[in-house]
Design a protein around this motif. Structure first.
Motif, PDB file in Angstrom:
ATOM      1  N   MET A 158      52.884  -1.915 -57.585  1.00 34.21           N
ATOM      2  CA  MET A 158      52.727  -1.629 -56.168  1.00 34.21           C
ATOM      3  C   MET A 158      53.252  -2.784 -55.317  1.00 34.21           C
ATOM      4  O   MET A 158      53.932  -2.555 -54.335  1.00 34.21           O
ATOM      5  N   SER A 159      52.925  -4.019 -55.729  1.00 35.40           N
ATOM      6  CA  SER A 159      53.373  -5.163 -54.926  1.00 35.40           C
ATOM      7  C   SER A 159      54.895  -5.311 -54.976  1.00 35.40           C
ATOM      8  O   SER A 159      55.503  -5.758 -54.010  1.00 35.40           O
ATOM      9  N   GLU A 160      55.515  -4.936 -56.091  1.00 33.89           N
ATOM     10  CA  GLU A 160      56.971  -4.995 -56.188  1.00 33.89           C
ATOM     11  C   GLU A 160      57.604  -4.013 -55.206  1.00 33.89           C
ATOM     12  O   GLU A 160      58.600  -4.319 -54.540  1.00 33.89           O
ATOM     13  N   LEU A 161      57.004  -2.845 -55.085  1.00 35.55           N
ATOM     14  CA  LEU A 161      57.479  -1.844 -54.130  1.00 35.55           C
ATOM     15  C   LEU A 161      57.319  -2.339 -52.697  1.00 35.55           C
ATOM     16  O   LEU A 161      58.228  -2.185 -51.872  1.00 35.55           O
ATOM     17  N   LEU A 162      56.196  -2.961 -52.407  1.00 26.10           N
ATOM     18  CA  LEU A 162      55.982  -3.526 -51.074  1.00 26.10           C
ATOM     19  C   LEU A 162      56.988  -4.627 -50.774  1.00 26.10           C
ATOM     20  O   LEU A 162      57.544  -4.682 -49.673  1.00 26.10           O
ATOM     21  N   ASN A 163      57.208  -5.492 -51.750  1.00 26.06           N
ATOM     22  CA  ASN A 163      58.174  -6.581 -51.548  1.00 26.06           C
ATOM     23  C   ASN A 163      59.573  -6.035 -51.284  1.00 26.06           C
ATOM     24  O   ASN A 163      60.298  -6.530 -50.424  1.00 26.06           O
ATOM     25  N   THR A 164      59.936  -4.999 -52.019  1.00 24.45           N
ATOM     26  CA  THR A 164      61.246  -4.374 -51.828  1.00 24.45           C
ATOM     27  C   THR A 164      61.347  -3.735 -50.450  1.00 24.45           C
ATOM     28  O   THR A 164      62.370  -3.868 -49.765  1.00 24.45           O
ATOM     29  N   ALA A 165      60.279  -3.051 -50.041  1.00 19.48           N
ATOM     30  CA  ALA A 165      60.276  -2.412 -48.719  1.00 19.48           C
ATOM     31  C   ALA A 165      60.376  -3.449 -47.606  1.00 19.48           C
ATOM     32  O   ALA A 165      61.136  -3.280 -46.644  1.00 19.48           O
ATOM     33  N   VAL A 166      59.638  -4.530 -47.736  1.00 20.67           N
ATOM     34  CA  VAL A 166      59.684  -5.596 -46.723  1.00 20.67           C
ATOM     35  C   VAL A 166      61.070  -6.231 -46.678  1.00 20.67           C
ATOM     36  O   VAL A 166      61.622  -6.460 -45.597  1.00 20.67           O
ATOM     37  N   ALA A 167      61.644  -6.497 -47.842  1.00 21.82           N
ATOM     38  CA  ALA A 167      62.987  -7.094 -47.877  1.00 21.82           C
ATOM     39  C   ALA A 167      64.016  -6.171 -47.236  1.00 21.82           C
ATOM     40  O   ALA A 167      64.880  -6.621 -46.469  1.00 21.82           O
ATOM     41  N   ARG A 168      63.920  -4.884 -47.522  1.00 19.89           N
ATOM     42  CA  ARG A 168      64.864  -3.913 -46.944  1.00 19.89           C
ATOM     43  C   ARG A 168      64.698  -3.819 -45.431  1.00 19.89           C
ATOM     44  O   ARG A 168      65.672  -3.774 -44.688  1.00 19.89           O
ATOM     45  N   LEU A 169      63.447  -3.793 -44.961  1.00 20.91           N
ATOM     46  CA  LEU A 169      63.196  -3.744 -43.519  1.00 20.91           C
ATOM     47  C   LEU A 169      63.690  -5.010 -42.824  1.00 20.91           C
ATOM     48  O   LEU A 169      64.187  -4.947 -41.698  1.00 20.91           O
ATOM     49  N   GLN A 170      63.582  -6.165 -43.499  1.00 20.94           N
ATOM     50  CA  GLN A 170      64.101  -7.397 -42.917  1.00 20.94           C
ATOM     51  C   GLN A 170      65.617  -7.329 -42.755  1.00 20.94           C
ATOM     52  O   GLN A 170      66.149  -7.753 -41.724  1.00 20.94           O
ATOM     53  N   CYS A 171      66.292  -6.784 -43.756  1.00 24.13           N
ATOM     54  CA  CYS A 171      67.751  -6.611 -43.652  1.00 24.13           C
ATOM     55  C   CYS A 171      68.109  -5.657 -42.516  1.00 24.13           C
ATOM     56  O   CYS A 171      69.014  -5.937 -41.722  1.00 24.13           O
ATOM     57  N   MET A 172      67.399  -4.540 -42.458  1.00 24.61           N
ATOM     58  CA  MET A 172      67.657  -3.562 -41.390  1.00 24.61           C
ATOM     59  C   MET A 172      67.393  -4.178 -40.030  1.00 24.61           C
ATOM     60  O   MET A 172      68.167  -3.973 -39.080  1.00 24.61           O
ATOM     61  N   ASN A 173      66.322  -4.951 -39.923  1.00 25.05           N
ATOM     62  CA  ASN A 173      65.977  -5.577 -38.651  1.00 25.05           C
ATOM     63  C   ASN A 173      67.073  -6.541 -38.213  1.00 25.05           C
ATOM     64  O   ASN A 173      67.463  -6.550 -37.039  1.00 25.05           O
ATOM     65  N   GLY A 174      67.590  -7.327 -39.135  1.00 20.51           N
ATOM     66  CA  GLY A 174      68.677  -8.241 -38.803  1.00 20.51           C
ATOM     67  C   GLY A 174      69.926  -7.510 -38.344  1.00 20.51           C
ATOM     68  O   GLY A 174      70.572  -7.905 -37.368  1.00 20.51           O
TER      69      GLY A 174
END
Length: 94
Positions: free
Chosen positions: A1-17
């Motif tokens: 679950m935490s790996e999925l959260l980390n991936t989602a956060v990383a992807r959202l950070q890229c999208m945000n940038g």
């Protein structure tokens, strides 16, 4: 679950940038369009339909870019809010 959260956060950070970059690009385009609109407005001669048409086109372009800028800014805010939610969830899991 935490790996999925980390991936989602990383992807959202890229999208945000990416979206923030787009917002700044649109802001610059709006400034240039506003300058073009001002130039076209200053060049208007009442008897010249060409100058009136040029001013209308410049104004339409400016308004379209302002709308795109506003939409991109709203999208950036939404992604930022979503990112903050995912980060809080990530902190709770950790």
């Amino acid at each position: 679950m935490s790996e999925l959260l980390n991936t989602a956060v990383a992807r959202l950070q890229c999208m945000n940038g990416d979206i923030e970059l787009l917002v700044h690009a649109f802001a610059g385009a709006v400034i240039l369009a506003a300058a073009e609109d001002a130039r076209a407005t200053a060049a208007i001669t009442c008897n010249d339909k060409g100058s009136l048409n040029a001013q209308r086109k410049a104004e339409d372009k400016k308004v379209a870019l302002q709308l795109a800028w506003s939409e991109a800014r709203d999208l950036a805010n939404n992604i930022s809010d979503r990112l903050e939610t995912w980060r809080r969830l990530q902190d709770r899991v950790a």
